[in-house]
Design an enzyme around this catalytic site. Structure first.
Site, PDB file in Angstrom:
ATOM      1  CB  VAL A 197      -0.979  -0.006   1.188  1.00 44.02           C
ATOM      2  CG1 VAL A 197      -1.739   1.308   1.287  1.00 44.02           C
ATOM      3  CG2 VAL A 197      -1.951  -1.175   1.052  1.00 44.02           C
ATOM      4  CE1 TYR A 198       5.761   5.350   2.564  1.00 41.95           C
ATOM      5  CE2 TYR A 198       7.230   4.002   1.249  1.00 41.95           C
ATOM      6  CZ  TYR A 198       6.972   5.173   1.930  1.00 41.95           C
ATOM      7  OH  TYR A 198       7.915   6.154   1.965  1.00 41.95           O
ATOM      8  N   GLY A 199       3.870   1.566  -1.250  1.00 42.60           N
ATOM      9  CA  GLY A 199       4.408   1.691  -2.599  1.00 42.60           C
ATOM     10  C   GLY A 199       3.372   2.198  -3.589  1.00 42.60           C
TER      11      GLY A 199
END
Length: 136
Positions: A41-43
């Site tokens: 999700v961060y990516g």
């Protein structure tokens, strides 16, 4: 946003931004084609920011608004304090990255932001990748 046509066919006029406007965003860490397990999700959010920067640059460049996407590598911020899974935070995977690589400081990234913003009006640094020397 681009000017749009209303139902009457007349174009809505939006004011131009002030001279020498600058948008600086922090995007993904370098080589976003390399994926790190457990950070999907961060990516994805960082990839979306890269695309947003490109779109804003296309939209606002003709109005002399510079858009820079700064892509920092491993940086010591409060991010690790907000990771719910202890095996991924400062006591886990992130902490191991810090020990192996040695992170950049928030002040070092701020210095890069200041440099980008201080360029002459006709110069746009569209992308800056900055990372610790040990980060490949």
């Amino acid at each position: 946003m681009p000017a749009s046509c209303g139902s009457s066919g007349s174009q809505q006029v939006r004011p131009h931004p002030p001279p020498a406007s600058k948008i600086t965003q922090s995007g993904p860490w370098p080589d976003s084609s390399t994926y790190t397990a457990n950070y999907a999700v961060y990516g994805a959010t960082k990839a979306a920011l890269t695309h947003l920067s490109a779109s804003l640059r296309t939209e606002f460049g003709p109005r002399d608004v510079r858009v820079t996407n700064i892509e920092p590598g491993l940086t010591d911020t409060e991010l690790g304090d907000h990771i719910d899974n202890p095996s991924l935070g400062h006591d886990g995977q992130l902490g191991e990255f810090f020990k192996a690589i040695g992170p950049l400081s928030a002040e070092e990234i701020a210095d890069v932001v200041a440099y980008a913003a201080s360029r002459p009006r006709h110069v746009n640094l569209r992308q800056i990748i900055v990372l610790p020397t040990r980060q490949s």
